[in-house]
Design an enzyme around this catalytic site. Structure first.
Site, PDB file in Angstrom:
ATOM      1  CD  GLU A   1       7.392  -5.450  -1.678  1.00  0.00           C
ATOM      2  OE1 GLU A   1       7.884  -4.288  -2.169  1.00  0.00           O
ATOM      3  OE2 GLU A   1       7.790  -6.254  -1.841  1.00  0.00           O
TER       4      GLU A   1
ATOM      5  CB  CYS B   1       3.744   0.306  -6.857  1.00  0.00           C
ATOM      6  SG  CYS B   1       3.990  -1.157  -7.590  1.00  0.00           S
TER       7      CYS B   1
ATOM      8  N   GLY C   1       0.709  -1.094   0.044  1.00  0.00           N
ATOM      9  CA  GLY C   1       0.081  -0.065   0.015  1.00  0.00           C
ATOM     10  C   GLY C   1       0.697   1.152  -0.079  1.00  0.00           C
ATOM     11  CB  SER C   2       0.033   4.635   0.574  1.00  0.00           C
ATOM     12  OG  SER C   2      -0.387   4.684   1.842  1.00  0.00           O
ATOM     13  CB  THR C   3       5.239   5.736   1.649  1.00  0.00           C
ATOM     14  OG1 THR C   3       5.712   4.834   0.480  1.00  0.00           O
ATOM     15  CG2 THR C   3       6.321   5.935   2.503  1.00  0.00           C
TER      16      THR C   3
ATOM     17  CB  THR D   1      -1.028   3.083   4.833  1.00  0.00           C
ATOM     18  OG1 THR D   1      -1.994   3.854   4.093  1.00  0.00           O
ATOM     19  CG2 THR D   1      -1.921   2.142   5.530  1.00  0.00           C
ATOM     20  N   GLY D   2       2.131   2.483   5.248  1.00  0.00           N
ATOM     21  CA  GLY D   2       3.119   1.509   5.817  1.00  0.00           C
ATOM     22  C   GLY D   2       3.905   2.157   7.046  1.00  0.00           C
TER      23      GLY D   2
HETATM   24  P1  NAD Z   1      -3.508   2.469   1.183  1.00  0.00           P
HETATM   25  O1  NAD Z   1      -2.073   2.496   1.875  1.00  0.00           O
HETATM   26  O2  NAD Z   1      -4.124   3.482   1.386  1.00  0.00           O
HETATM   27  O3  NAD Z   1      -4.131   1.064   1.549  1.00  0.00           O
HETATM   28  C1  NAD Z   1      -3.507   0.049   1.413  1.00  0.00           C
HETATM   29  C2  NAD Z   1      -4.339  -1.139   2.397  1.00  0.00           C
HETATM   30  O4  NAD Z   1      -4.158  -0.737   3.576  1.00  0.00           O
HETATM   31  C3  NAD Z   1      -5.751  -1.364   1.995  1.00  0.00           C
HETATM   32  O5  NAD Z   1      -6.267  -2.731   2.364  1.00  0.00           O
HETATM   33  C4  NAD Z   1      -6.315  -0.511   3.419  1.00  0.00           C
HETATM   34  O6  NAD Z   1      -7.566  -0.787   3.553  1.00  0.00           O
HETATM   35  C5  NAD Z   1      -5.337  -0.830   4.543  1.00  0.00           C
HETATM   36  N1  NAD Z   1      -4.944   0.192   5.533  1.00  0.00           N
HETATM   37  C6  NAD Z   1      -5.561   1.737   5.413  1.00  0.00           C
HETATM   38  N2  NAD Z   1      -5.264   2.090   6.688  1.00  0.00           N
HETATM   39  C7  NAD Z   1      -4.661   1.160   7.316  1.00  0.00           C
HETATM   40  C8  NAD Z   1      -3.944   1.117   8.696  1.00  0.00           C
HETATM   41  N3  NAD Z   1      -3.983   2.270   9.490  1.00  0.00           N
HETATM   42  N4  NAD Z   1      -3.563  -0.030   9.073  1.00  0.00           N
HETATM   43  C9  NAD Z   1      -3.467  -1.148   8.312  1.00  0.00           C
HETATM   44  N5  NAD Z   1      -4.179  -1.293   7.350  1.00  0.00           N
HETATM   45  C10 NAD Z   1      -4.620  -0.167   6.681  1.00  0.00           C
HETATM   46  O7  NAD Z   1      -2.979   2.104  -0.408  1.00  0.00           O
HETATM   47  P2  NAD Z   1      -3.807   1.964  -1.647  1.00  0.00           P
HETATM   48  O8  NAD Z   1      -4.452   3.354  -1.890  1.00  0.00           O
HETATM   49  O9  NAD Z   1      -4.906   0.927  -1.564  1.00  0.00           O
HETATM   50  O10 NAD Z   1      -2.807   1.541  -2.866  1.00  0.00           O
HETATM   51  C11 NAD Z   1      -2.172   2.635  -3.603  1.00  0.00           C
HETATM   52  C12 NAD Z   1      -0.604   2.617  -2.893  1.00  0.00           C
HETATM   53  O11 NAD Z   1      -0.031   1.293  -2.855  1.00  0.00           O
HETATM   54  C13 NAD Z   1       0.320   3.354  -3.783  1.00  0.00           C
HETATM   55  O12 NAD Z   1       1.079   4.233  -2.906  1.00  0.00           O
HETATM   56  C14 NAD Z   1       1.147   2.453  -4.301  1.00  0.00           C
HETATM   57  O13 NAD Z   1       2.371   2.904  -4.907  1.00  0.00           O
HETATM   58  C15 NAD Z   1       1.289   1.380  -3.487  1.00  0.00           C
HETATM   59  N6  NAD Z   1       1.641   0.001  -4.146  1.00  0.00           N
HETATM   60  C16 NAD Z   1       2.665  -0.759  -3.807  1.00  0.00           C
HETATM   61  C17 NAD Z   1       3.224  -1.678  -4.404  1.00  0.00           C
HETATM   62  C18 NAD Z   1       4.569  -2.297  -4.150  1.00  0.00           C
HETATM   63  O14 NAD Z   1       4.663  -3.352  -4.420  1.00  0.00           O
HETATM   64  N7  NAD Z   1       5.496  -1.674  -3.727  1.00  0.00           N
HETATM   65  C19 NAD Z   1       2.262  -2.223  -5.162  1.00  0.00           C
HETATM   66  C20 NAD Z   1       1.199  -1.888  -5.413  1.00  0.00           C
HETATM   67  C21 NAD Z   1       0.559  -0.470  -4.703  1.00  0.00           C
END
Ligand code: NAD
Length: 486
Positions: free
Chosen positions: A252, A286, A230-232, A234-235
């Site tokens: 990731e 990503c 997911g996003s940095t 949220t990571g």
């Molecule tokens: P996001 O971070 O908003 O959400 C990702 C997941 O995290 C979702 O399932 C969401 O419900 C969950 N989430 C949200 N808040 C949370 C929390 N506080 N604790 C735990 N889980 C939580 O990301 P997104 O908008 O779904 O995806 C887009 C992002 O993902 C972009 O930044 C993209 O670059 C990144 N991405 C990275 C890779 C990689 O492999 N590096 C691959 C695909 C997407």
């Protein structure tokens, strides 16, 4: 509730969670939309705290037996999950297009890619390593599974990025609970439901829910590892929350991948390659090329060829066979991407293509947009828009372009394009990114390590390095001479 995609063999219209091998409807539900029409296409359960606890308890109970199932049997089951997905590939392709928006070619790539991943990861193993073997001592280094894994998945590749976690977790002997994105839960719920007869109950569960569910998972006492994409931002929340129980984490995260184009490229040939490097999956990728640095000597002609090619690309509802790019996947993301359009317009940057959003369009559509040489510190260049708006930038000096490419907190991927292979490789090796593609892009493999440098992530997926992240290291030493034996 009825769904608007065509219902075929094996996939019915109910979307349920899977807990301990059983289908669970849940008490609260949330809507899922088709981004091409903004229509509600289904409802899914919103997991409660107690649903999570039940799934974790079942996964813990199942772990004891599952972790002692012989590796070859676990591998065979993971391969069989791939076969099951393949048998329903057409259903999943249609469903993926409907919930995610991506056109058929991209949905096929994702579904058949997921099949291949199950099959190839099923061939992987981490054999014991004999470190020392003498008449006196034997020392062995081995891998043991962690326990219950929580997989948290984003909305851009909902199936594939779940499979990147499910397959290695199961091969390594863990049990796993999958939480799809609230925006794209349908395929993941169906996949997990569809393979339950291949697995003991509790080994693979799926819970749909909102971001709260993610937070509960990352803080849960009995989850041993979080595999997160997911996003940095949220990571960072995940990492903070996981610290409370010292969970293992794989993160990731986002990226701002540079593409560097040398002066010796053939502009006509490079244009389609650069286009798809940047706009594949409607730039909700990503690893999309998010900043394209073009050598000054070919800048104008490459820009014009890119614009000319972009004009031929069909944007629309992914369900239409001629569509090559779909909509933005969800409403919050649509508004976020629109901010970059507004910022570029207000700042007076030059649009080489596009730039104006038709806000009355049926779906969350934005036009393919190319911005001509905006400032290096503009939001468009410095941030991750995650939508089809791309900055082109000029360069003349190699050291300078490498410094600009590396001047970011991210380090996920990068590409270099040129005829002089020595120069391409030399520049590529100077880039701070987990994957550097030279004269190609978006080539992934289950046997090729994938992970981000800097704030693009921690740890890795795929390959034996990725598999090892689902294990503990354990050293066993045996003293054959001394000890309790008389
Ligand atoms: P996001 O971070 O908003 O959400 C990702 C997941 O995290 C979702 O399932 C969401 O419900 C969950 N989430 C949200 N808040 C949370 C929390 N506080 N604790 C735990 N889980 C939580 O990301 P997104 O908008 O779904 O995806 C887009 C992002 O993902 C972009 O930044 C993209 O670059 C990144 N991405 C990275 C890779 C990689 O492999 N590096 C691959 C695909 C997407």
């Amino acid at each position: 509730m009825t769904v608007e995609y065509s219902v075929r063999v094996g996939i019915d219209a109910d979307f349920v969670m899977t807990i301990n091998g059983a289908s669970v409807a849940g008490t609260n539900v949330s809507d899922v939309f088709n981004p091409a029409t903004r229509a509600v296409i289904a409802q899914v359960p919103v997991a409660s705290r107690s649903d999570l606890d039940q799934a974790v308890d079942a996964a813990r109970a199942a772990f004891t037996n599952w972790s002692s199932v012989p590796l070859s049997e676990r591998q065979a089951i993971v391969a069989a999950i791939g076969d099951r997905l393949e048998a329903h590939a057409e259903d999943f392709i249609a469903l993926l297009t409907t919930e995610q928006g991506k056109p058929r070619a991209m949905a096929e790539w994702e579904v058949y890619g997921s099949v291949a991943w199950f099959r190839e990861i099923a061939k992987q193993s981490l054999p014991e390593e004999v470190v020392e073997d003498t008449p006196e001592r034997r020392v062995v280094s081995r891998h043991t599974p962690l326990g219950v894994v929580g997989a948290i998945v984003p909305w851009n590749f909902p199936i594939l990025l779940a499979v990147w976690k499910i397959a290695p977790a199961l091969v390594a002997g863990n049990t796993i609970i999958v939480k799809p994105s609230p925006f794209t839960p349908l395929c993941d719920l169906k996949l997990v439901e569809l393979v339950q007869d291949l697995l003991p109950p509790g080994v693979l569960s799926a819970l749909s829910g909102d971001d709260e569910l993610g937070k509960w998972m990352t803080a849960h006492d009995s989850i041993a590892k979080i595999a997160f994409t997911g996003s940095t931002d949220t990571g960072k929340h995940v990492m903070r929350s996981a610290a409370g129980t010292l969970k293992r984490i794989t993160l990731e995260l986002g990226g701002n991948d540079p593409a560097i184009v040398l002066g010796d490229v053939d502009p006509k040939k490079i244009a389609p390659q650069l286009f798809w490097a940047a706009f594949q999956n409607n730039a909700q990728f990503c690893n999309a090329a998010k900043r394209v640095y073009i050598h000054d000597s070919v800048y104008d002609v490459v820009r014009d060829e890119l614009v000319a090619y972009a004009r031929t690309v069909v944007v629309g509802n992914g369900a239409n066979p001629e569509t090559q790019l779909g909509p933005i996947q969800n409403e919050p993301q649509y508004h976020k991407v629109a901010e970059y359009f507004d910022d570029c317009a207000e700042s007076g940057y030059t649009f080489a293509l596009g730039g104006s959003i038709d806000r009355a369009a049926e779906g969350w559509f934005v036009p393919v947009t190319i911005v001509d040489n905006p400032p290096e510190d503009s939001r468009l260049v410095a941030e991750e828009p995650f939508g089809p708006i791309l900055p082109l930038l000029r360069w003349t000096d190699e050291d300078d372009v490498v410094a600009r490419a590396n001047d970011t907190l991210w380090g996920l991927g990068a590409t270099v394009w040129g005829a002089d292979l020595e120069a391409v490789e030399r520049i590529g090796k100077r880039l701070e990114a987990g994957t550097v593609w030279l004269n190609e892009v978006h080539q992934y493999s289950p046997h090729q390590v994938f992970g981000g440098h800097k704030q693009s992530g921690i740890g890795a997926e795929n390959s034996l390095h990725g598999l090892a992240e689902y294990t503990n290291h354990q050293t066993i030493t045996l003293n054959k001479v001394t000890g309790a034996v008389s």
